[in-house]
Design a protein around this motif. Structure first.
Motif, PDB file in Angstrom:
ATOM      1  N   ASP A  63       5.751 -66.910 -10.163  1.00 46.63           N
ATOM      2  CA  ASP A  63       4.753 -67.648 -10.136  1.00 46.63           C
ATOM      3  C   ASP A  63       5.051 -69.211  -9.906  1.00 46.63           C
ATOM      4  O   ASP A  63       4.302 -69.897  -9.294  1.00 46.63           O
ATOM      5  N   LYS A  66       5.334 -69.679  -6.399  1.00 50.21           N
ATOM      6  CA  LYS A  66       4.178 -69.509  -5.707  1.00 50.21           C
ATOM      7  C   LYS A  66       3.174 -70.731  -6.059  1.00 50.21           C
ATOM      8  O   LYS A  66       2.661 -71.095  -5.077  1.00 50.21           O
ATOM      9  N   ALA A 152      -5.883 -66.059  -7.705  1.00 49.85           N
ATOM     10  CA  ALA A 152      -4.284 -66.003  -8.035  1.00 49.85           C
ATOM     11  C   ALA A 152      -3.822 -66.452  -9.337  1.00 49.85           C
ATOM     12  O   ALA A 152      -2.943 -65.975  -9.971  1.00 49.85           O
ATOM     13  N   SER A 156      -1.985 -64.692 -13.020  1.00 45.19           N
ATOM     14  CA  SER A 156      -0.809 -65.328 -13.086  1.00 45.19           C
ATOM     15  C   SER A 156       0.046 -65.563 -14.403  1.00 45.19           C
ATOM     16  O   SER A 156      -0.834 -65.107 -15.276  1.00 45.19           O
TER      17      SER A 156
END
Length: 170
Positions: A63, A66, A152, A156
């Motif tokens: 994460d 990301k 998202a 997460s």
């Protein structure tokens, strides 16, 4: 003493009266304020949808990659592309609020509430909203649609995030 503020595009509010917030119908009427640490989240037009997230302990390596990619910024704010011109042309006003009657509502977001009428102690115009973010070392990103980022983040290990005025998004 904690510094608290209220932001508005109105330049002449003399008295803040408690009211029910449109997305908090289950709460009594209150006056809202934000602390100095989080005030930058309101360096946007009031109705501008935006997602603010911060690097936090416990974030997974996946994460972190990301959501923060190659930035070294600890805070990222993402807004939709079509708001760019409005952001660039908006002046917002920061009202300094006496902290005595406020109580903490949300530590993560820096929100405080008061059930009393509040007379602001100072009004300051805030211009160059994006430059202020950049000067604070915040990574400001633009996207065509906030929905994928919202989903998202919800799934997460990023726990420090806020979604503002999402109903005004694409």
């Amino acid at each position: 003493m904690k510094l608290l503020y209220h932001f508005s595009e109105e330049s002449n509010i003399k008295l803040f009266k408690p009211r029910v917030k449109h997305n908090r119908q289950d709460m009594p009427p209150v006056v809202w304020a934000i602390d100095q640490e989080h005030e930058h989240t309101f360096y946007f037009p009031r109705n501008c949808p935006r997602i603010v997230y911060r690097r936090n302990e416990g974030i997974s390596a996946e994460d972190n990659l990301k959501f923060f990619g190659i930035t070294n910024a600890d805070t990222v704010i993402t807004v939709e592309n079509h708001w760019y011109e409005t952001i660039m042309n908006t002046t917002t006003y920061r009202y300094s609020m006496p902290a005595e009657s406020f109580k903490l509502f949300d530590k993560t977001a820096g929100y405080y509430i008061s059930e009393h009428e509040i007379t602001p102690t100072e009004i300051k115009p805030i211009n160059n909203l994006l430059k202020r973010q950049v000067d604070l070392g915040i990574d400001v990103r633009f996207t065509t649609n906030l929905s994928p980022l919202r989903e998202a983040l919800r799934h997460s290990t990023v726990s420090d995030f806020g979604i503002h005025r999402f109903e005004n998004g694409m």
